[in-house]
Design an enzyme around this catalytic site. Structure first.
Site, PDB file in Angstrom:
ATOM      1  N   GLU A 150       0.818  -1.221   0.000  1.00  0.00           N
ATOM      2  CA  GLU A 150       0.000   0.000   0.000  1.00  0.00           C
ATOM      3  C   GLU A 150       0.852   1.272   0.000  1.00  0.00           C
ATOM      4  OE1 GLU A 150      -2.799  -0.426   3.221  1.00  0.00           O
ATOM      5  OE2 GLU A 150      -3.881  -2.025   2.204  1.00  0.00           O
ATOM      6  N   GLU A 210      -5.039  -8.658   0.051  1.00  0.00           N
ATOM      7  CA  GLU A 210      -5.854  -8.407   1.234  1.00  0.00           C
ATOM      8  C   GLU A 210      -7.295  -8.188   0.800  1.00  0.00           C
ATOM      9  OE1 GLU A 210      -4.543  -5.201   3.713  1.00  0.00           O
ATOM     10  OE2 GLU A 210      -2.433  -5.807   3.647  1.00  0.00           O
TER      11      GLU A 210
END
Length: 398
Positions: A183, A324
């Site tokens: 991220e 995720e």
């Protein structure tokens, strides 16, 4: 996700893949390892060991810093017994990286990372190892900052850390996948900015080149890279993502095959998946109360998002991994919530399979209100068998 109690964040997507070796009934592997379709099939259902090796306190990594117990072989065995075949291990390095120019990683920490990897690897599981908290401005000791003014130092440090990690795992076969970052973005939830995105592309390229040159099986290992914040739109759209070149890979890899994967994360709609309140507790076409269901992010949106990943990457030979996904527990507000959490998980897994992607559920070890946990990490008890059944059912549905 970043880390901490619930480790939630953007309403973005994740598609995660993985590794090589020779397991359950797929076609024979080539000399260079499993091809894209084979690796996705082999990875099966994936699970994140979240809030553990990426946890930290005052810039020092510690697997118990965020309230979780020490990771054990028994926990990993329980996860495997539940039906998971891939485990993603988020790792932070932070202040365990020494001074330049060598940027030596603390040996005891690297030893512990390897030990936890071995808990899964030695059981025949696929293992994804990423660099997790080092790129979050909100984490004390973070340094992989894409809008930092001193990119020469950032890139030198990044290269040295991955050089050490890749060397440590050089002898591991294709059940081990290395993941460039987690991220990575400038911390602002909006359209990507420059030169930040160009720096993220540069990190991906440094990662691929460094691992490939580290010797052993790294020359043919599957490597996982990502675009801006692992967001699907910002990775598949015209926002600046550039897939790294792979000029140093082993000649044992057939010329027509890839050895890089693309990672995305999926937490959409965020008001259902991650927002910590009781407003939106239901999801999908089975929702019984329209006022508890988000106005966006339903099955059609999920399908379009993962189709775009397929069209942009999978169709060109790059496997995708939803590294995720998941939704937090809001059953204290709506007793039916866990049913919809299971519906969401099943849909993500089933749709990802439809479009050639593997999936890795985000488990942050927390159970109860706003938790993602599927297991109690102290007793090893399964806490949400219904969600696990949904994940495995999603894999079997297509």
């Amino acid at each position: 996700m970043t880390s901490r109690a619930t480790k939630l964040r953007s309403a973005f997507l994740a598609v995660t893949l993985a590794v090589t070796a020779g397991f359950s009934g797929v076609a024979p592997a080539s000399a260079g390892g499993l091809n894209a379709a084979q690796i996705v099939a082999e990875m099966g259902a994936g699970w994140n060991l979240g809030n553990q090796l990426e946890a930290s306190s005052n810039g020092v990594p510690s697997e118990t810093a965020w309230g979780q117990p020490t990771v054990t072989q028994a926990l990993i065995d329980k996860v495997k017994a539940a039906g998971f075949r891939t485990i993603r291990i988020p790792v932070s390095y932070l202040n365990y990286i020494g001074a330049g120019p060598d940027y030596t990683v603390n040996a005891a920490w690297l030893n512990r990372v390897q030990q936890v990897v071995d808990y899964a690897y030695n059981r025949g599981l696929y293992v994804l190892v990423d660099m997790h908290g080092d790129g979050y401005k909100t984490v004390n000791g973070s340094w992989l900052i894409c809008d930092s003014g001193n990119q020469a130092t950032v890139k030198a440090k990044y290269q040295k850390v991955w050089q050490q990690v890749a060397a440590r795992f050089a002898g591991y076969d294709q059940h081990l996948v290395l993941e460039a970052m987690n991220e990575e973005f400038d911390g602002q939830y909006g359209n990507p900015t420059q030169p930040c995105y160009s720096n993220i592309n540069a990190y991906d390229q440094i990662f691929v080149d460094t691992v490939r040159k580290a010797g052993g099986n790294n020359g043919s290992r599957w490597l996982l890279v990502a675009g801006w914040n692992t967001n699907i739109d910002y990775t598949t759209g015209n926002y600046g993502f550039v897939m790294p070149t792979d000029q140093f890979r082993s000649p044992s890899v057939p010329a027509g095959e890839k050895r890089m994967m693309i990672s995305v994360h999926y937490y959409s709609p965020w008001d259902f998946a991650g927002e910590e309140n009781g407003t939106i507790t239901q999801w999908g076409r089975g929702a019984a109360n329209p006022s508890k269901k988000s106005t966006w992010g339903q099955e059609d949106y999920l399908d379009a998002q993962l189709k775009s990943v397929r069209d942009t990457f999978v169709a060109k030979g790059y496997p995708a991994i939803v590294g995720e996904y998941g939704s937090i527990d809001k059953s204290s507000f709506d007793s039916a919530n866990n049913r919809y959490r299971a519906d969401f998980a099943r849909a993500v897994v089933s749709t990802a399979k439809k479009y050639g992607a593997a999936t890795v559920y985000w488990d942050n070890g927390n159970n109860g209100q706003y938790g993602f946990g599927l297991f109690d990490r102290r007793s090893y008890a399964v806490t949400h068998q219904g969600i696990i059944d949904a994940i495995l059912g999603g894999l079997a549905s297509r």
